[in-house]
Scaffold this motif. Structure first.
Motif, PDB file in Angstrom:
ATOM      1  N   MET A   1       0.013  26.594  -0.347  1.00 44.45           N
ATOM      2  CA  MET A   1       0.222  24.970  -0.658  1.00 44.45           C
ATOM      3  C   MET A   1       0.627  24.927  -2.200  1.00 44.45           C
ATOM      4  SD  MET A   1      -0.953  23.494   1.991  1.00 44.45           S
ATOM      5  CE  MET A   1      -2.148  22.544   2.054  1.00 44.45           C
ATOM      6  N   ASP A   2       0.814  23.727  -2.692  1.00 41.47           N
ATOM      7  CA  ASP A   2       1.196  23.239  -4.337  1.00 41.47           C
ATOM      8  C   ASP A   2       0.225  21.789  -4.413  1.00 41.47           C
ATOM      9  OD1 ASP A   2       3.015  25.461  -3.583  1.00 41.47           O
ATOM     10  OD2 ASP A   2       4.961  23.502  -2.930  1.00 41.47           O
ATOM     11  N   SER A   3       0.021  22.520  -5.698  1.00 38.00           N
ATOM     12  CA  SER A   3      -0.958  20.951  -6.329  1.00 38.00           C
ATOM     13  C   SER A   3      -0.315  19.893  -6.298  1.00 38.00           C
ATOM     14  CB  SER A   3      -1.973  21.526  -7.037  1.00 38.00           C
ATOM     15  OG  SER A   3      -1.172  21.996  -8.422  1.00 38.00           O
ATOM     16  N   GLY A   4      -0.218  18.777  -6.328  1.00 40.80           N
ATOM     17  CA  GLY A   4       0.124  17.673  -6.798  1.00 40.80           C
ATOM     18  C   GLY A   4      -0.922  16.383  -7.090  1.00 40.80           C
ATOM     19  N   VAL A   5      -0.025  15.143  -7.020  1.00 37.53           N
ATOM     20  CA  VAL A   5      -1.109  13.773  -7.094  1.00 37.53           C
ATOM     21  C   VAL A   5      -0.244  12.853  -6.180  1.00 37.53           C
ATOM     22  CG1 VAL A   5      -2.016  12.100  -8.706  1.00 37.53           C
ATOM     23  CG2 VAL A   5      -1.656  14.503  -9.370  1.00 37.53           C
ATOM     24  N   LYS A   6      -1.450  12.350  -5.407  1.00 40.43           N
ATOM     25  CA  LYS A   6      -1.498  10.731  -4.558  1.00 40.43           C
ATOM     26  C   LYS A   6      -2.405   9.767  -4.475  1.00 40.43           C
ATOM     27  CE  LYS A   6       0.845  11.383   0.064  1.00 40.43           C
ATOM     28  NZ  LYS A   6       0.949  12.270   1.246  1.00 40.43           N
ATOM     29  N   ASP A   7      -1.112   9.251  -4.551  1.00 34.40           N
ATOM     30  CA  ASP A   7      -2.579   7.523  -4.891  1.00 34.40           C
ATOM     31  C   ASP A   7      -3.042   7.243  -3.221  1.00 34.40           C
ATOM     32  OD1 ASP A   7      -2.024   6.962  -7.795  1.00 34.40           O
ATOM     33  OD2 ASP A   7      -0.028   5.387  -6.727  1.00 34.40           O
ATOM     34  N   LEU A   8      -4.583   7.197  -3.384  1.00 33.55           N
ATOM     35  CA  LEU A   8      -4.451   7.443  -1.676  1.00 33.55           C
ATOM     36  C   LEU A   8      -6.369   6.522  -1.741  1.00 33.55           C
ATOM     37  CD1 LEU A   8      -5.158  11.140  -0.662  1.00 33.55           C
ATOM     38  CD2 LEU A   8      -3.474   9.551  -0.261  1.00 33.55           C
ATOM     39  N   PRO A   9      -6.329   5.764  -0.350  1.00 40.06           N
ATOM     40  CA  PRO A   9      -7.863   5.110  -1.091  1.00 40.06           C
ATOM     41  C   PRO A   9      -8.700   5.927  -1.193  1.00 40.06           C
ATOM     42  CG  PRO A   9      -6.531   4.616   1.483  1.00 40.06           C
ATOM     43  CD  PRO A   9      -5.696   6.044   0.455  1.00 40.06           C
ATOM     44  N   GLU A  10      -9.576   4.919  -1.928  1.00 39.74           N
ATOM     45  CA  GLU A  10     -11.170   5.954  -2.501  1.00 39.74           C
ATOM     46  C   GLU A  10     -12.006   5.437  -1.313  1.00 39.74           C
ATOM     47  OE1 GLU A  10     -14.596   4.716  -5.608  1.00 39.74           O
ATOM     48  OE2 GLU A  10     -13.463   3.138  -4.671  1.00 39.74           O
ATOM     49  N   ILE A  11     -12.318   6.572  -1.207  1.00 39.84           N
ATOM     50  CA  ILE A  11     -13.348   7.790  -0.145  1.00 39.84           C
ATOM     51  C   ILE A  11     -14.730   7.440  -0.640  1.00 39.84           C
ATOM     52  CG2 ILE A  11     -14.322   9.159   1.375  1.00 39.84           C
ATOM     53  CD1 ILE A  11     -11.873  10.565   1.332  1.00 39.84           C
TER      54      ILE A  11
ATOM     55  N   GLU B   1     -10.251  -7.197   2.781  1.00 42.21           N
ATOM     56  CA  GLU B   1     -10.818  -6.584   1.823  1.00 42.21           C
ATOM     57  C   GLU B   1      -9.617  -5.674   1.171  1.00 42.21           C
ATOM     58  OE1 GLU B   1     -14.029  -4.305   1.807  1.00 42.21           O
ATOM     59  OE2 GLU B   1     -15.315  -5.446   2.925  1.00 42.21           O
ATOM     60  N   GLU B   2      -8.905  -6.186  -0.205  1.00 43.78           N
ATOM     61  CA  GLU B   2      -8.071  -5.270  -0.674  1.00 43.78           C
ATOM     62  C   GLU B   2      -8.747  -3.602  -1.071  1.00 43.78           C
ATOM     63  OE1 GLU B   2      -6.124  -6.339  -4.358  1.00 43.78           O
ATOM     64  OE2 GLU B   2      -6.317  -8.640  -3.941  1.00 43.78           O
ATOM     65  N   GLU B   3      -7.949  -2.527  -0.204  1.00 44.83           N
ATOM     66  CA  GLU B   3      -7.769  -1.493  -0.247  1.00 44.83           C
ATOM     67  C   GLU B   3      -7.571  -0.936  -2.377  1.00 44.83           C
ATOM     68  OE1 GLU B   3      -6.209   1.169   2.150  1.00 44.83           O
ATOM     69  OE2 GLU B   3      -7.129   0.361   3.736  1.00 44.83           O
ATOM     70  N   THR B   4      -8.698  -0.706  -2.774  1.00 44.58           N
ATOM     71  CA  THR B   4      -8.254   0.223  -4.022  1.00 44.58           C
ATOM     72  C   THR B   4      -7.638   1.506  -3.907  1.00 44.58           C
ATOM     73  OG1 THR B   4     -10.671   1.104  -4.153  1.00 44.58           O
ATOM     74  CG2 THR B   4      -9.960  -1.695  -5.331  1.00 44.58           C
ATOM     75  N   LEU B   5      -6.020   1.715  -4.899  1.00 47.99           N
ATOM     76  CA  LEU B   5      -6.209   2.741  -4.778  1.00 47.99           C
ATOM     77  C   LEU B   5      -6.279   3.853  -5.709  1.00 47.99           C
ATOM     78  CD1 LEU B   5      -2.136   2.087  -3.088  1.00 47.99           C
ATOM     79  CD2 LEU B   5      -4.485   3.522  -1.724  1.00 47.99           C
ATOM     80  N   ILE B   6      -6.227   5.278  -5.985  1.00 46.55           N
ATOM     81  CA  ILE B   6      -6.622   5.914  -6.846  1.00 46.55           C
ATOM     82  C   ILE B   6      -6.005   6.793  -7.073  1.00 46.55           C
ATOM     83  CG2 ILE B   6      -9.129   5.500  -7.659  1.00 46.55           C
ATOM     84  CD1 ILE B   6     -10.400   7.533  -6.408  1.00 46.55           C
ATOM     85  N   SER B   7      -5.685   7.254  -8.049  1.00 48.30           N
ATOM     86  CA  SER B   7      -4.469   8.662  -8.340  1.00 48.30           C
ATOM     87  C   SER B   7      -6.058   9.738  -7.448  1.00 48.30           C
ATOM     88  CB  SER B   7      -3.979   8.948  -9.817  1.00 48.30           C
ATOM     89  OG  SER B   7      -3.549   8.209  -9.839  1.00 48.30           O
TER      90      SER B   7
END
Length: 61
Positions: A51-61, A12-18
Motif C-alpha cells: 500500500m502507498d500513502s496518500g490523501v483523499k477528501d472523505l466524509p467525517e466519521i 444535511e450537508e456532509e463535511t469533507l475533510i482531507s
C-alpha cells in the motif's frame, strides 16, 4: 391513495475533510483504507499488494 410527503426532507450537508489513506500500489486493484484503520503489515486486503500513502477528501466519521 397518495403516499407523498407534505414537506420536503432537509438533507444535511456532509463535511469533507482531507484524510490520510493507504491505497493499493497495483494498478488493477481499487483497494484503499483510512490510515487509522490500516493493519500493521500494510498489505492490501483485496489483493495482497503493498500500500502507498496518500490523501483523499472523505466524509467525517
Amino acid at each position: 391513495m397518495f403516499f407523498g410527503r407534505r414537506f420536503p426532507v432537509e438533507k444535511e450537508e456532509e463535511t469533507l475533510i482531507s484524510t490520510e489513506i493507504y491505497s493499493c500500489s497495483d494498478d488493477s486493484c481499487i483497494g484503499w483504507m483510512r490510515k487509522n484503520f490500516a493493519s500493521d503489515d500494510l498489505l492490501c486486503p483485496m489483493c495482497g499488494s503493498t500500500m502507498d500513502s496518500g490523501v483523499k477528501d472523505l466524509p467525517e466519521i
